[in-house]
Design an enzyme around this catalytic site. Structure first.
Site, PDB file in Angstrom:
ATOM      1  N   HIS A   7       0.831  -1.208   0.000  1.00 43.54           N
ATOM      2  CA  HIS A   7       0.000   0.000   0.000  1.00 43.54           C
ATOM      3  C   HIS A   7       0.862   1.254   0.000  1.00 43.54           C
ATOM      4  O   HIS A   7       0.579   2.214  -0.711  1.00 43.54           O
ATOM      5  CB  HIS A   7      -0.924   0.007   1.223  1.00 43.54           C
ATOM      6  CG  HIS A   7      -2.218  -0.693   0.991  1.00 43.54           C
ATOM      7  ND1 HIS A   7      -2.333  -2.065   1.023  1.00 43.54           N
ATOM      8  CD2 HIS A   7      -3.458  -0.220   0.690  1.00 43.54           C
ATOM      9  CE1 HIS A   7      -3.592  -2.390   0.768  1.00 43.54           C
ATOM     10  NE2 HIS A   7      -4.299  -1.293   0.567  1.00 43.54           N
ATOM     11  N   LYS A  40      -9.973  -8.051   8.064  1.00 41.97           N
ATOM     12  CA  LYS A  40     -10.670  -8.303   9.328  1.00 41.97           C
ATOM     13  C   LYS A  40     -10.421  -7.127  10.250  1.00 41.97           C
ATOM     14  O   LYS A  40      -9.358  -6.506  10.187  1.00 41.97           O
ATOM     15  CB  LYS A  40     -10.199  -9.614   9.967  1.00 41.97           C
ATOM     16  CG  LYS A  40      -8.759  -9.576  10.454  1.00 41.97           C
ATOM     17  CD  LYS A  40      -8.387 -10.777  11.264  1.00 41.97           C
ATOM     18  CE  LYS A  40      -6.898 -10.854  11.539  1.00 41.97           C
ATOM     19  NZ  LYS A  40      -6.494 -10.229  12.799  1.00 41.97           N
TER      20      LYS A  40
END
Lengths: 212, 279
Positions: A68, A133
């Site tokens: 990222h 999650k």
């Protein structure tokens, strides 16, 4: 159990065969399962609501912290990034290596908040779905509303089970990062649950309030 | 003096890291099955069932239970009458990890803090060594995932906080962690000692098998009280609501400085992996 297939045009598509996965729900309670096919359009994601069960089929991209960081630093310099963004789904995961004869190792989700600093930028540029999650920041939840994206949770710690939904894998960028490289996964009926939708709902907050 | 060749240690560690990652111990499986019977949420029960199914697949196919195959922690109890021969002890332990992670196709999850460059072989290893009487050598091998470790906390409380203050901090930490550490979790709590000792106690507390009582009845009732408080929060399996937020709370306690009340909470995810090697 009612099943609604969804494809990139927001239209009905025959459900993918080959998966026996079903979420069990309360007796007598009907729960819709949406079968999503990537890439996703705005029409695909807008009807989805926090708490909906989905399966995902098609190509998705694994990306974690360092991937990222690299993607966003390229975007900051107005340079091309090595993967498509528009309509795509990112899976926050770093699989374990495939043993001989296997497609992939264990491939469950990692905790998503670490990608929060980067997610709004990617949503703005067309990313439609994120699988991970754990909770997201307010900035990410707001960006999902603004740019029409969704956040889904896969079952954390069920990496061996989830590997069964992965039919193909190839590294598409940042091989030097090892487990953190960006991989294109071909998934078939990968199971997930909608946590944040395009209107600002949050399943984690709702679930905890109901149970406590 | 009892001689142990370090090559035997390397071989045993190699097998241990693989076994730990492929096979969930029976006490954890039993705790998951018991929780499934008691869980109030239907989705929660389904998730607990998925964990049991996941463990069966991992064991059968020799695929890791979780892709996060952990940073390896070892607790070593070395009898003072043991003589290690054939090489350096720590090197032998790390070599076992290196070989096990390579041959078992386990994920290498260790990197430089800033460059994030992977060390490539899942070393270094975190080793806690105690020298004890006798000529036995015991090694607990514990690959620990990053998600639950990130939600762990250390508090240097004021003595006035007392047990109620300790409980309050721990419950708040579990509320704050929510779905992040992969609940249902196991809580390792270290109380007393000092800044670093309470953290080590909290990790060591995770090694006690689930379903066993604390040998100290007073601490045992504290564990029950804490578990009950945590399971009332409603986080539930995977943070999606329910009555199973934690499977167990284990406390290790020791005296501390008159000015301090150190408390550490080490959170362990449901994929609690450890193997004991006995020489």
């Amino acid at each position: 159990m009612k099943e609604i297939p969804v494809d990139g045009q927001g239209t009905v598509n025959p459900a993918m065969p080959g998966s026996d996965y079903k979420f069990q729900v309360e007796k007598g309670m009907e729960k819709t399962v949406y079968h999503l096919k990537t890439p996703l359009s705005q029409d695909d994601v807008e009807p989805l609501r926090a708490g909906d069960m989905v399966t995902i089929s098609g190509k998705i991209y694994t990306a974690r912290d360092t991937a990222h960081k690299r993607l966003v630093s390229l975007l900051d310099k107005n340079q091309n990034i090595p993967i498509p963004l528009k309509g795509q789904v990112f899976y926050y995961a770093g699989p374990s290596p495939a043993a001989p004869g296997k497609v992939i190792g264990a491939v469950g989700p990692t905790t998503s908040y670490r990608m929060d600093p980067y997610a709004p930028r990617l949503l703005e540029l067309g990313l439609k779905g994120m699988i991970g999650k754990g909770k997201r920041s307010k900035e990410v939840v707001d960006a999902m509303v603004k740019y029409k994206g969704i956040y889904m949770a896969a079952i954390g710690g069920a990496g061996a089970l989830l590997a069964r939904s992965v039919k193909g894998v190839r590294i598409v960028a940042y091989e030097d990062l090892g487990p953190e490289a960006i991989r294109e996964l071909v998934v078939e009926k990968f199971p997930a649950i909608i946590i944040n939708d395009t209107v600002g709902n949050d399943l984690y907050a709702d679930s905890q309030n109901r149970s406590s | 003096m009892r001689k142990i060749h370090v090559q035997n240690i390397t071989d045993a560690v190699k097998d241990a890291v693989m076994n730990a990652n492929f096979e969930l111990n029976e006490d954890i499986l039993k705790a998951l099955r018991d929780a499934k019977e008691k869980e109030v949420s239907a989705l929660g029960r389904d998730i607990l069932m998925k964990f049991i199914e996941n463990a069966a697949i991992a064991k059968k196919e020799k695929i890791p239970l979780c892709q996060d195959t952990g940073l390896v922690v070892m607790f070593v109890e070395m009898g003072q009458d043991v003589m290690l021969v054939g090489g350096d002890f720590y090197t032998a332990l790390e070599e076992g990890v290196r070989q096990g992670y390579r041959e078992g196709f386990l994920r290498k999850s260790v990197c430089h803090p800033f460059t994030r460059k992977n060390t490539g072989d899942n070393t270094p290893v975190i080793i806690h060594l105690d020298v004890v009487p006798g000529n036995d050598l015991k090694i607990w091998v514990m690959p620990k995932g990053g998600g639950s470790e990130n939600m762990s906390r250390l508090f240097m409380l004021s003595p006035s906080a007392g047990w109620d203050g300790v409980k309050e901090r721990i419950v708040q930490a579990i509320v704050d962690a929510g779905p992040n550490p992969c609940p249902p979790t196991i809580l390792g709590v270290g109380i007393g000692g000092n800044f670093e000792q309470c953290a080590i106690l909290s990790k060591r507390a995770l090694l006690r098998p689930l379903g066993t009582s604390n040998p100290d009845p007073e601490i045992d009732s504290m564990e029950q009280e804490l578990l009950e408080a945590v399971n009332k929060i409603g986080v539930g399996p995977q943070g999606l609501g329910g009555s199973t937020t934690s499977l167990a709370a284990h406390i290790l306690m020791m005296p501390c400085h008159i000015a301090s009340l150190p408390v550490a909470l080490n959170i362990q995810c449901h994929s609690s992996r450890h193997v004991r090697i006995d020489f």
